[in-house]
Write a protein that holds these residues in place. Structure first.
Motif, PDB file in Angstrom:
ATOM      1  N   LEU A   1       8.937   0.976  -6.001  1.00  0.00           N
ATOM      2  CA  LEU A   1       8.813   1.255  -4.568  1.00  0.00           C
ATOM      3  C   LEU A   1       7.830   2.398  -4.352  1.00  0.00           C
ATOM      4  O   LEU A   1       7.869   3.410  -5.059  1.00  0.00           O
ATOM      5  CB  LEU A   1      10.177   1.649  -3.986  1.00  0.00           C
ATOM      6  CG  LEU A   1      10.216   2.062  -2.505  1.00  0.00           C
ATOM      7  CD1 LEU A   1       9.917   0.869  -1.606  1.00  0.00           C
ATOM      8  CD2 LEU A   1      11.567   2.677  -2.163  1.00  0.00           C
ATOM      9  N   PHE A   2       6.946   2.213  -3.388  1.00  0.00           N
ATOM     10  CA  PHE A   2       6.145   3.323  -2.893  1.00  0.00           C
ATOM     11  C   PHE A   2       6.437   3.500  -1.414  1.00  0.00           C
ATOM     12  O   PHE A   2       6.505   2.528  -0.656  1.00  0.00           O
ATOM     13  CB  PHE A   2       4.641   3.084  -3.070  1.00  0.00           C
ATOM     14  CG  PHE A   2       3.815   4.142  -2.385  1.00  0.00           C
ATOM     15  CD1 PHE A   2       3.589   5.366  -2.997  1.00  0.00           C
ATOM     16  CD2 PHE A   2       3.334   3.952  -1.096  1.00  0.00           C
ATOM     17  CE1 PHE A   2       2.878   6.360  -2.344  1.00  0.00           C
ATOM     18  CE2 PHE A   2       2.615   4.933  -0.441  1.00  0.00           C
ATOM     19  CZ  PHE A   2       2.390   6.154  -1.064  1.00  0.00           C
ATOM     20  N   VAL A   3       6.593   4.775  -0.998  1.00  0.00           N
ATOM     21  CA  VAL A   3       6.836   5.093   0.408  1.00  0.00           C
ATOM     22  C   VAL A   3       5.819   6.139   0.844  1.00  0.00           C
ATOM     23  O   VAL A   3       5.735   7.216   0.242  1.00  0.00           O
ATOM     24  CB  VAL A   3       8.266   5.638   0.629  1.00  0.00           C
ATOM     25  CG1 VAL A   3       8.466   6.002   2.100  1.00  0.00           C
ATOM     26  CG2 VAL A   3       9.309   4.623   0.191  1.00  0.00           C
ATOM     27  N   GLY A   4       5.039   5.838   1.872  1.00  0.00           N
ATOM     28  CA  GLY A   4       4.069   6.817   2.352  1.00  0.00           C
ATOM     29  C   GLY A   4       2.830   6.152   2.916  1.00  0.00           C
ATOM     30  O   GLY A   4       2.782   4.929   3.124  1.00  0.00           O
ATOM     31  N   ARG A   5       1.820   6.952   3.150  1.00  0.00           N
ATOM     32  CA  ARG A   5       0.561   6.457   3.707  1.00  0.00           C
ATOM     33  C   ARG A   5      -0.263   5.744   2.633  1.00  0.00           C
ATOM     34  O   ARG A   5      -0.342   6.208   1.496  1.00  0.00           O
ATOM     35  CB  ARG A   5      -0.264   7.624   4.274  1.00  0.00           C
ATOM     36  CG  ARG A   5       0.079   7.962   5.702  1.00  0.00           C
ATOM     37  CD  ARG A   5      -0.628   9.220   6.157  1.00  0.00           C
ATOM     38  NE  ARG A   5      -2.056   9.234   5.887  1.00  0.00           N
ATOM     39  CZ  ARG A   5      -2.978   8.636   6.643  1.00  0.00           C
ATOM     40  NH1 ARG A   5      -2.616   7.952   7.712  1.00  0.00           N
ATOM     41  NH2 ARG A   5      -4.264   8.734   6.344  1.00  0.00           N
ATOM     42  N   ILE A   6      -0.838   4.641   3.034  1.00  0.00           N
ATOM     43  CA  ILE A   6      -1.756   3.933   2.139  1.00  0.00           C
ATOM     44  C   ILE A   6      -3.121   4.566   2.353  1.00  0.00           C
ATOM     45  O   ILE A   6      -3.946   4.095   3.149  1.00  0.00           O
ATOM     46  CB  ILE A   6      -1.764   2.422   2.442  1.00  0.00           C
ATOM     47  CG1 ILE A   6      -0.331   1.873   2.432  1.00  0.00           C
ATOM     48  CG2 ILE A   6      -2.622   1.685   1.412  1.00  0.00           C
ATOM     49  CD1 ILE A   6      -0.232   0.409   2.821  1.00  0.00           C
ATOM     50  N   ALA A   7      -3.345   5.660   1.675  1.00  0.00           N
ATOM     51  CA  ALA A   7      -4.535   6.476   1.900  1.00  0.00           C
ATOM     52  C   ALA A   7      -5.057   6.987   0.563  1.00  0.00           C
ATOM     53  O   ALA A   7      -4.355   6.975  -0.457  1.00  0.00           O
ATOM     54  CB  ALA A   7      -4.215   7.638   2.832  1.00  0.00           C
ATOM     55  N   GLU A   8      -6.281   7.464   0.574  1.00  0.00           N
ATOM     56  CA  GLU A   8      -6.965   7.857  -0.653  1.00  0.00           C
ATOM     57  C   GLU A   8      -6.196   8.900  -1.444  1.00  0.00           C
ATOM     58  O   GLU A   8      -6.130   8.834  -2.683  1.00  0.00           O
ATOM     59  CB  GLU A   8      -8.360   8.379  -0.308  1.00  0.00           C
ATOM     60  CG  GLU A   8      -9.209   8.718  -1.514  1.00  0.00           C
ATOM     61  CD  GLU A   8     -10.589   9.230  -1.149  1.00  0.00           C
ATOM     62  OE1 GLU A   8     -11.358   9.584  -2.066  1.00  0.00           O
ATOM     63  OE2 GLU A   8     -10.893   9.300   0.061  1.00  0.00           O
ATOM     64  N   GLU A   9      -5.611   9.891  -0.747  1.00  0.00           N
ATOM     65  CA  GLU A   9      -4.931  10.967  -1.457  1.00  0.00           C
ATOM     66  C   GLU A   9      -3.674  10.499  -2.189  1.00  0.00           C
ATOM     67  O   GLU A   9      -3.147  11.195  -3.051  1.00  0.00           O
ATOM     68  CB  GLU A   9      -4.574  12.100  -0.493  1.00  0.00           C
ATOM     69  CG  GLU A   9      -3.549  11.757   0.572  1.00  0.00           C
ATOM     70  CD  GLU A   9      -4.176  11.189   1.837  1.00  0.00           C
ATOM     71  OE1 GLU A   9      -3.474  11.159   2.871  1.00  0.00           O
ATOM     72  OE2 GLU A   9      -5.352  10.779   1.792  1.00  0.00           O
TER      73      GLU A   9
END
Length: 368
Positions: free
Chosen positions: A195-203
């Motif tokens: 599971l990944f939770v968070g923004r799908i962003a470069e950082e």
């Protein structure tokens, strides 16, 4: 005692969640807490807000309309006058307004710092004007509160000055309203649920999610990945999933406010950030016994104490993450029990007592 926390708005970000949880907790302890919205009227936390007051100044203060600045500043200054402590909930607009609206009033102003500024600025390259303005204000605020020791040390590097004795560290805490499922032995042969939770962003380094899946496949480990969140790289990531033949292994759940339901179904939480302060999602996962496989993203390693190497890889590579995940499975129950016990050190009651002691001077505490 009256406390005002300045924010942009009440979206679903970690800063906003911290403000709501701390605000509601302090209100339950007898503080009068006001959340002041400066950048927008959005409030996605209405179901959790019972005791704190929310004041929206975004209609009076609009950063892109200079003719509103004076009226917005006056409105914020009136709020500052009515409160004993003003907390800048984050940098930029809340930081600027908390500082400007309190000038000359003799009020106690605290900067709340959620991330490691040195790493953040090195990655995002903050606008030079904002960098200078933020550094100017942070150097002049006597008190800062950090969510991790790493964030505290990072600020000192960014400001090119030693940490001050008045810089406190108060980690985020586990939400008491979070329901934790009872641990059960995992059935053999089932696909690992990542599971990944968070923004799908470069950082957040989303390429590592897919690379880790591929590395697990090469090791003969069946795995499924669920991504909870959205962001600027979502379309590109979906394209990569299709091109790499991973459609059957990846689910995009979108932005959700019921993260706990997804954690309850997960075996491993992936945290692949370039930098972190004190990630709330890890604190949500720990009491549930969800294993964490993380990059060395700053403040996250502090959450695991002496067991850092069981959850954090030093090299931010898919091979390292996949190897860690495989190793974890051999001692799953042991690591789960450690995480559950470790979560006790980040209890809501303990953290709120620290906040209360910080906000109430000893003389006030003794007379209360």
């Amino acid at each position: 005692m009256k406390v005002a926390i300045f924010l942009r708005d009440l979206g679903l970000g970690g800063v906003e969640r911290c403000a709501v949880l701390v605000g509601e907790g302090l209100a339950a302890l007898g503080f009068e807490v006001t959340l002041v919205l400066l950048g927008g009227s959005r409030n996605l936390w209405q179901s959790r807000i019972k005791l704190v007051k929310v004041v929206d100044l975004s209609g009076q203060w609009q950063p892109l309309k200079p003719w509103t600045w004076l009226s917005g500043w006056r409105a914020a200054r009136n709020i500052v006058r009515e409160h004993d402590v003003v907390i800048a909930g984050t940098f930029l607009l809340p930081l600027y307004m908390a500082y400007a609206a309190s000038m000359g009033l003799g009020k106690r102003v605290i900067g709340w710092v959620h991330g490691p500024f040195f790493e953040l600025d090195a990655f995002a390259r903050m606008n030079r004007v904002h960098r200078a303005a933020c550094q100017f204000v942070y150097r002049r605020l006597k008190e800062l509160v950090f969510v991790s020791n790493h964030a505290r040390n990072s600020m000192a590097r960014w400001l090119e000055m030693p940490p001050r004795d008045t810089w406190a560290v108060l980690p985020n805490f586990v939400d008491e309203q979070q329901v934790t499922p009872q641990l059960v032995e995992r059935e053999m042969g089932l696909a690992l649920r990542l599971l990944f939770v968070g923004r799908i962003a470069e950082e957040k380094q989303p390429h590592l999610w897919l690379d880790t899946l591929v590395a697990l496949n090469i090791k003969g480990v069946s795995a499924q990945l669920t991504i909870v969140g959205d962001g600027p790289l979502e379309a590109e990531l979906k394209k990569q999933v299709q091109e790499r033949g991973l459609l059957a292994q990846v689910e995009f759940a979108g932005r959700r406010d019921n993260v706990g339901d997804y954690l309850a179904q997960a075996d491993v939480l992936l945290l692949t950030s370039n930098f972190e302060g004190c990630p709330l999602v890890v604190l949500e996962a720990m009491p549930m016994g969800v294993l964490i496989a993380s990059t060395n993203a700053g403040g996250v390693y502090e959450l695991f104490g002496e067991r850092r190497s069981d959850f954090v890889v030093e090299a931010a590579t898919a091979e390292a993450l996949a190897s860690l995940i495989v190793t974890q499975q051999a001692q799953r129950m042991k690591l789960q029990n450690f995480l559950i016990k470790r979560a006790d050190q980040y209890s809501q009651a303990h953290s709120l007592q620290q906040w209360s002691a910080l906000l109430r001077p000893p003389s006030v505490s003794q007379n209360a």
